[in-house]
Design a protein around this motif. Structure first.
Motif, PDB file in Angstrom:
ATOM      1  N   ILE A   1       0.830  -1.204   0.000  1.00 35.46           N
ATOM      2  CA  ILE A   1       0.000   0.000   0.000  1.00 35.46           C
ATOM      3  C   ILE A   1       0.868   1.258   0.000  1.00 35.46           C
ATOM      4  O   ILE A   1       0.658   2.187  -0.789  1.00 35.46           O
ATOM      5  N   GLU A   2       1.891   1.270   0.855  1.00 34.09           N
ATOM      6  CA  GLU A   2       2.712   2.481   0.983  1.00 34.09           C
ATOM      7  C   GLU A   2       3.521   2.740  -0.286  1.00 34.09           C
ATOM      8  O   GLU A   2       3.658   3.881  -0.734  1.00 34.09           O
ATOM      9  N   VAL A   3       4.071   1.670  -0.880  1.00 26.27           N
ATOM     10  CA  VAL A   3       4.899   1.856  -2.078  1.00 26.27           C
ATOM     11  C   VAL A   3       4.042   2.365  -3.237  1.00 26.27           C
ATOM     12  O   VAL A   3       4.413   3.313  -3.932  1.00 26.27           O
ATOM     13  N   PHE A   4       2.855   1.773  -3.428  1.00 23.92           N
ATOM     14  CA  PHE A   4       2.050   2.182  -4.574  1.00 23.92           C
ATOM     15  C   PHE A   4       1.395   3.541  -4.346  1.00 23.92           C
ATOM     16  O   PHE A   4       1.167   4.287  -5.282  1.00 23.92           O
ATOM     17  N   ARG A   5       1.070   3.849  -3.082  1.00 19.72           N
ATOM     18  CA  ARG A   5       0.503   5.179  -2.827  1.00 19.72           C
ATOM     19  C   ARG A   5       1.584   6.246  -2.774  1.00 19.72           C
ATOM     20  O   ARG A   5       1.325   7.413  -3.010  1.00 19.72           O
TER      21      ARG A   5
ATOM     22  N   VAL B   1       5.451   6.654 -12.896  1.00 22.00           N
ATOM     23  CA  VAL B   1       6.755   6.092 -12.538  1.00 22.00           C
ATOM     24  C   VAL B   1       6.654   4.571 -12.418  1.00 22.00           C
ATOM     25  O   VAL B   1       7.506   3.824 -12.905  1.00 22.00           O
ATOM     26  N   GLN B   2       5.560   4.099 -11.796  1.00 21.38           N
ATOM     27  CA  GLN B   2       5.360   2.655 -11.666  1.00 21.38           C
ATOM     28  C   GLN B   2       5.242   2.001 -13.039  1.00 21.38           C
ATOM     29  O   GLN B   2       5.797   0.933 -13.301  1.00 21.38           O
ATOM     30  N   LEU B   3       4.495   2.666 -13.904  1.00 17.53           N
ATOM     31  CA  LEU B   3       4.277   2.135 -15.247  1.00 17.53           C
ATOM     32  C   LEU B   3       5.606   2.028 -16.002  1.00 17.53           C
ATOM     33  O   LEU B   3       5.924   0.992 -16.598  1.00 17.53           O
TER      34      LEU B   3
ATOM     35  N   TRP C   1       8.570   1.916 -14.743  1.00 17.75           N
ATOM     36  CA  TRP C   1       9.459   0.978 -14.077  1.00 17.75           C
ATOM     37  C   TRP C   1       9.163  -0.452 -14.542  1.00 17.75           C
ATOM     38  O   TRP C   1      10.054  -1.201 -14.921  1.00 17.75           O
ATOM     39  N   VAL C   2       7.877  -0.794 -14.533  1.00 15.29           N
ATOM     40  CA  VAL C   2       7.515  -2.148 -14.939  1.00 15.29           C
ATOM     41  C   VAL C   2       7.794  -2.358 -16.428  1.00 15.29           C
ATOM     42  O   VAL C   2       8.250  -3.420 -16.851  1.00 15.29           O
ATOM     43  N   PHE C   3       7.556  -1.315 -17.209  1.00 17.24           N
ATOM     44  CA  PHE C   3       7.703  -1.461 -18.664  1.00 17.24           C
ATOM     45  C   PHE C   3       9.178  -1.462 -19.097  1.00 17.24           C
ATOM     46  O   PHE C   3       9.587  -2.244 -19.944  1.00 17.24           O
ATOM     47  N   TYR C   4       9.995  -0.587 -18.502  1.00 13.08           N
ATOM     48  CA  TYR C   4      11.389  -0.462 -18.949  1.00 13.08           C
ATOM     49  C   TYR C   4      12.374  -1.246 -18.098  1.00 13.08           C
ATOM     50  O   TYR C   4      13.391  -1.703 -18.586  1.00 13.08           O
ATOM     51  N   VAL C   5      12.100  -1.353 -16.786  1.00 15.66           N
ATOM     52  CA  VAL C   5      13.113  -1.934 -15.901  1.00 15.66           C
ATOM     53  C   VAL C   5      12.940  -3.441 -15.732  1.00 15.66           C
ATOM     54  O   VAL C   5      13.913  -4.185 -15.759  1.00 15.66           O
ATOM     55  N   LEU C   6      11.697  -3.901 -15.588  1.00 12.97           N
ATOM     56  CA  LEU C   6      11.500  -5.342 -15.381  1.00 12.97           C
ATOM     57  C   LEU C   6      12.150  -6.190 -16.466  1.00 12.97           C
ATOM     58  O   LEU C   6      12.724  -7.239 -16.155  1.00 12.97           O
ATOM     59  N   PRO C   7      12.103  -5.794 -17.757  1.00 13.48           N
ATOM     60  CA  PRO C   7      12.762  -6.617 -18.782  1.00 13.48           C
ATOM     61  C   PRO C   7      14.249  -6.831 -18.510  1.00 13.48           C
ATOM     62  O   PRO C   7      14.789  -7.859 -18.887  1.00 13.48           O
ATOM     63  N   PHE C   8      14.890  -5.881 -17.815  1.00 12.34           N
ATOM     64  CA  PHE C   8      16.298  -6.075 -17.463  1.00 12.34           C
ATOM     65  C   PHE C   8      16.479  -7.276 -16.545  1.00 12.34           C
ATOM     66  O   PHE C   8      17.537  -7.879 -16.496  1.00 12.34           O
TER      67      PHE C   8
ATOM     68  N   LEU D   1      -1.903  -4.385 -14.987  1.00 15.50           N
ATOM     69  CA  LEU D   1      -1.395  -4.768 -13.675  1.00 15.50           C
ATOM     70  C   LEU D   1      -1.035  -3.539 -12.839  1.00 15.50           C
ATOM     71  O   LEU D   1      -1.461  -3.393 -11.686  1.00 15.50           O
ATOM     72  N   VAL D   2      -0.239  -2.638 -13.425  1.00 16.72           N
ATOM     73  CA  VAL D   2       0.242  -1.488 -12.659  1.00 16.72           C
ATOM     74  C   VAL D   2      -0.918  -0.566 -12.271  1.00 16.72           C
ATOM     75  O   VAL D   2      -1.052  -0.177 -11.113  1.00 16.72           O
ATOM     76  N   LEU D   3      -1.781  -0.247 -13.240  1.00 19.36           N
ATOM     77  CA  LEU D   3      -2.895   0.658 -12.903  1.00 19.36           C
ATOM     78  C   LEU D   3      -3.838   0.002 -11.902  1.00 19.36           C
ATOM     79  O   LEU D   3      -4.373   0.664 -11.006  1.00 19.36           O
ATOM     80  N   GLY D   4      -4.026  -1.323 -12.040  1.00 24.25           N
ATOM     81  CA  GLY D   4      -4.879  -2.042 -11.087  1.00 24.25           C
ATOM     82  C   GLY D   4      -4.282  -2.023  -9.695  1.00 24.25           C
ATOM     83  O   GLY D   4      -4.972  -1.738  -8.712  1.00 24.25           O
ATOM     84  N   LEU D   5      -2.983  -2.314  -9.603  1.00 28.35           N
ATOM     85  CA  LEU D   5      -2.337  -2.316  -8.284  1.00 28.35           C
ATOM     86  C   LEU D   5      -2.312  -0.910  -7.700  1.00 28.35           C
ATOM     87  O   LEU D   5      -2.482  -0.725  -6.494  1.00 28.35           O
ATOM     88  N   ASN D   6      -2.116   0.090  -8.555  1.00 29.32           N
ATOM     89  CA  ASN D   6      -2.110   1.471  -8.086  1.00 29.32           C
ATOM     90  C   ASN D   6      -3.470   1.844  -7.485  1.00 29.32           C
ATOM     91  O   ASN D   6      -3.559   2.309  -6.349  1.00 29.32           O
ATOM     92  N   ALA D   7      -4.535   1.595  -8.244  1.00 30.00           N
ATOM     93  CA  ALA D   7      -5.880   1.905  -7.719  1.00 30.00           C
ATOM     94  C   ALA D   7      -6.182   1.034  -6.504  1.00 30.00           C
ATOM     95  O   ALA D   7      -6.814   1.486  -5.544  1.00 30.00           O
ATOM     96  N   GLY D   8      -5.700  -0.228  -6.537  1.00 36.06           N
ATOM     97  CA  GLY D   8      -5.938  -1.139  -5.411  1.00 36.06           C
ATOM     98  C   GLY D   8      -5.322  -0.638  -4.119  1.00 36.06           C
ATOM     99  O   GLY D   8      -5.872  -0.846  -3.039  1.00 36.06           O
ATOM    100  N   SER D   9      -4.183   0.061  -4.215  1.00 38.69           N
ATOM    101  CA  SER D   9      -3.554   0.541  -2.986  1.00 38.69           C
ATOM    102  C   SER D   9      -4.402   1.635  -2.339  1.00 38.69           C
ATOM    103  O   SER D   9      -4.484   1.719  -1.116  1.00 38.69           O
ATOM    104  N   TYR D  10      -5.038   2.457  -3.173  1.00 38.42           N
ATOM    105  CA  TYR D  10      -5.970   3.452  -2.599  1.00 38.42           C
ATOM    106  C   TYR D  10      -7.225   2.755  -2.099  1.00 38.42           C
ATOM    107  O   TYR D  10      -7.763   3.080  -1.036  1.00 38.42           O
ATOM    108  N   GLY D  11      -7.688   1.769  -2.878  1.00 35.13           N
ATOM    109  CA  GLY D  11      -8.861   0.999  -2.467  1.00 35.13           C
ATOM    110  C   GLY D  11      -8.640   0.276  -1.147  1.00 35.13           C
ATOM    111  O   GLY D  11      -9.542   0.180  -0.322  1.00 35.13           O
ATOM    112  N   ALA D  12      -7.414  -0.200  -0.939  1.00 30.64           N
ATOM    113  CA  ALA D  12      -7.114  -0.931   0.296  1.00 30.64           C
ATOM    114  C   ALA D  12      -7.344  -0.043   1.518  1.00 30.64           C
ATOM    115  O   ALA D  12      -7.868  -0.499   2.540  1.00 30.64           O
TER     116      ALA D  12
END
Lengths: 221, 224, 259
Positions: free
Chosen positions: B58-62, B68-70, B72-79, B92-103
């Motif tokens: 929750i804290e990381v996504f909020r 930045v999350q988008l 990171w997942v798009f450019y950095v994860l492939p590394f 995934l990223v937008l869902g987790l982002n909204a989910g952290s506020y929803g939580a």
């Protein structure tokens, strides 16, 4: 793939410069949002429908549409009307306008929280409307909503990377440039994430401190 | 802006983009509901090995930006050898982002259920799971709907960010049309109108759910 | 020899921070007894019920219901802290009616009464509904089966709450100031239901109340709680006509002055 600490270390000064631009945009944007928000709130309270209805509709429309599209709109459409602003200035206007819709809601809640009796007392004392607002209503309406405004300040701070889409040299855009130069996205992007996380946590702690100090509760945006 | 006319040729590509936007929104909303319930309940857990990861999520996504999350997942994860594709990354990223506020909404609504409700459930010997599922959550759900509506609107707005990671959503199509026709005002006004319409659909839908769900048992003006 | 008590309390203590709410309480309650608990507010009466209902954990001491310890269980001959299954098994013998009803607002009156029998006792829906209708009829609410709590008056709510607790068929029922949250004109209907239950069932009743007339009428034993201790424990006629402890006399005088 491992983190290259050397690359991270050398990216940091440039990123911090970008962060400075980010903070600049946030502060200027928030000033604009605080001011414009009040204008919307007061317009919405106007007894004249040709003022209050458009104001309410405008706030609703701004809140319901993406900041990115609003940024594009200002960036591409304003010049054709002869208004030429730098990307940075466009960015400030865009985030300021966008968040003025939110601050407007916050002000409204604050004003509605002032007891009726205060208005009646102002009438009984024969204060003029401007005096009533400036010396009676706003001084009571604003302090309780400061934490809520603080939350929107944080939200705006986190939204500024969107301005990288019009090449404002804020921290995200700086990281993208660094990444494309060195073909290493890991270090700059991770650092940007950590910078946001760190500053947001500090800011959130400040908001909580303000909540305690003012004895109010606020929902996060 | 009296010179603005809407060109009918603009519509087909925009509707293609609209479909992509709706797909991403729906997928991310699904992810968000699951993440919000998991994160919100997890953060309330008495066990620290459940509470700690939920709090971190929750804290990381909020605490960081959706964009930045988008990136990171798009450019950095492939590394790291993890390639999930732009569409999956966006959902995934937008869902987790909204989910952290929803939580936080889930957590707040659960904590707002009066203590006496749980005590009554204990006195009737319901199990902890039954207490949560049958007594607490149904009451908390009613309080969750209005703030959840706002989070869904924010999610819809955030879907425009996927245009920056090469997905041809509504905003992306708008940009392409603008570049080829140079009709900036028309295109972006249309985009804004379409997003506004989607927001209104979401609001109406959620209001209907709220009404249907709580009309019978919630007195006018909240619970007593 | 007397039969073993249904509730056996030894050395029970409960503190909140520095404040001792129950101090070293010993008490035996016999099956079928109607025990009224009286005393000034803040004397620990309500905490006493809440500890019995496992809503609060005591700091020390033991509570046995029908010879079984509430907070401890035997395993391999040793006493260890109770696990949830043990707690639930023993707790099933106890029921409670709350001062503020605590009805479930999202359920009709009937579902309030049938929810736990279905999901805890494992009754079929039909069985539970039949029992629920009977109980609601018994408390005079046969015409309110499908009403939601917000559509009921305070007295009606409390009668539903009583039916809900009765539906679990506990051996010991705790009543926590069940009329205190009611408007004066609604107190009578709830007291009427309590009288009827006291007359008709074998159930052990522990009634915390500030209505002295009612305590005298319904109870066959009264204890006076004061600052976490039982100062006096006697049959109602004795305690109300000839209290032995000075604090009891003081309390009863104060109550009569305000009544």
């Amino acid at each position: 793939m491992r983190i290259d600490w050397g690359a991270a270390w050398s990216a940091l000064p440039v990123l911090l410069q970008g962060l400075l631009v980010t903070l600049q945009v946030t502060l200027l944007g928030m000033s604009l949002a605080l001011l414009l928000g009040l204008v919307w709130t007061l317009s919405r309270r106007s007894p004249r429908r040709w003022i209050s209805y458009p104001a309410a509709g405008f706030v609703e429309a701004i809140r319901s549409t993406p900041l990115l599209v609003q940024v594009y709109f200002l960036f591409y459409v304003l010049p054709s009307y002869g208004i030429r602003l730098s990307p940075l200035a466009t960015g400030v206007v865009a985030v300021g306008l966008h968040y003025s819709a939110y601050t407007s809601e916050v002000y409204r809640a604050g004003i509605e929280g002032v007891p009726r009796g205060q208005w009646e007392a102002a009438i009984a004392l024969n204060l003029r409307p401007l005096q009533t607002w400036m010396s009676i209503i706003l001084p009571q309406a604003i302090p309780p909503v400061i934490p809520a405004l603080g939350n929107y300040f944080i939200a705006m701070f986190k939204d500024t990377p969107i301005l990288s889409a019009i090449a404002v040299l804020e921290v995200m855009q700086t990281a993208k440039i660094l990444g494309s130069e060195t073909f290493r996205y890991l270090e700059p992007f991770t650092l940007v994430g950590l910078l946001f996380l760190g500053l947001s946590l500090v800011a959130a702690a400040l908001v909580r401190w303000a909540e305690r100090k003012l004895g109010v509760r606020s929902a996060s945006p | 802006m009296s010179g603005v006319t809407i060109d009918l040729e603009l519509l087909p590509p925009l509707f293609k983009g609209l479909t992509v936007t709706i797909q991403i929104f729906s997928g991310a909303a699904g992810v968000a509901v699951v993440a919000a319930l998991g994160g919100g309940l997890g953060r309330l857990s008495g066990r620290c090995w459940i509470r700690a990861p939920a709090t971190c999520y929750i804290e990381v996504f909020r605490g960081t930006s959706a964009l930045v999350q988008l990136y990171w997942v798009f450019y950095v994860l492939p590394f790291f050898g993890i390639e999930i594709g732009a569409m999956a990354a966006g959902i995934l990223v937008l869902g987790l982002n909204a989910g952290s506020y929803g939580a936080e909404i889930v957590r707040g609504s659960i904590l707002a259920v009066p203590r006496g409700q749980i005590e009554a459930a204990i006195a009737l010997n319901l199990t902890p799971f039954q207490r949560m599922w049958r007594i607490v959550l149904p009451q908390a759900a009613a309080a969750m709907i209005p703030p959840a509506t706002n989070t869904l609107i924010e999610l819809l707005k955030n879907t425009s960010l996927v245009s920056l990671i090469t997905i041809a959503d509504l905003t992306f199509q708008g940009q392409i049309i603008r570049a080829s026709t140079l009709k900036s005002a028309e295109v972006f006004l249309l985009l804004l109108a379409l997003y506004l319409a989607l927001s209104m659909v979401i609001r109406t839908f959620m209001r209907r759910i709220e009404k249907r769900y709580s009309l019978s048992w919630r007195p006018v003006g909240g619970l007593t | 020899m007397n039969p073993p008590p249904i509730v056996r309390i030894r050395g029970l203590s409960k503190r909140y921070g520095d404040v001792s709410v129950i101090e070293d309480l010993d008490l035996d309650i016999a099956a079928g007894e109607h025990l009224a608990v009286i005393g000034p507010s803040g004397s620990g009466k309500t905490t006493f019920l809440r500890v019995l209902m496992t809503l609060e954990r005591p700091d020390s001491g033991t509570i046995e219901i029908e010879g079984e310890d509430l907070w401890l269980m035997k395993r391999n001959g040793a006493l260890i802290p109770a696990n949830p299954a043990h707690l639930r098994r023993v707790r099933a013998k106890v029921g409670m009616v709350f001062q503020h009803f605590n009805l479930f607002p999202h359920m009709t009156a009937l579902r309030n009464v049938t929810e736990a029998p279905i999901h805890v006792l494992g009754l079929s829906r039909a069985q539970a509904a039949q029992r629920g209708v009977e109980l609601l009829a018994k408390v005079g609410l046969e015409d309110k089966l499908d009403s939601y709590p917000h559509q009921l008056s305070g007295g009606q709510k409390q009668r539903v709450a009583i039916a809900r607790a009765l539906a679990m068929q506990p051996k010991v029922m705790l009543f926590d100031e069940v009329t205190s949250a009611l408007d004066p004109e609604l107190v009578g209907e709830v007291l009427g239901v309590l009288r009827q239950i006291a007359r008709e069932t074998e159930m052990t009743m522990i009634v915390v109340t500030h209505l002295m007339e009612f305590a005298r009428e319904i109870a066959n034993r009264v204890i006076f709680f004061d600052r976490g201790r039982v100062r006096e424990d006697a049959p109602p006629d004795e305690i109300f006509t000839n209290p032995s402890h000075p604090r009891t006399r003081e309390f009863l005088r104060a109550v009569q002055l305000t009544a």
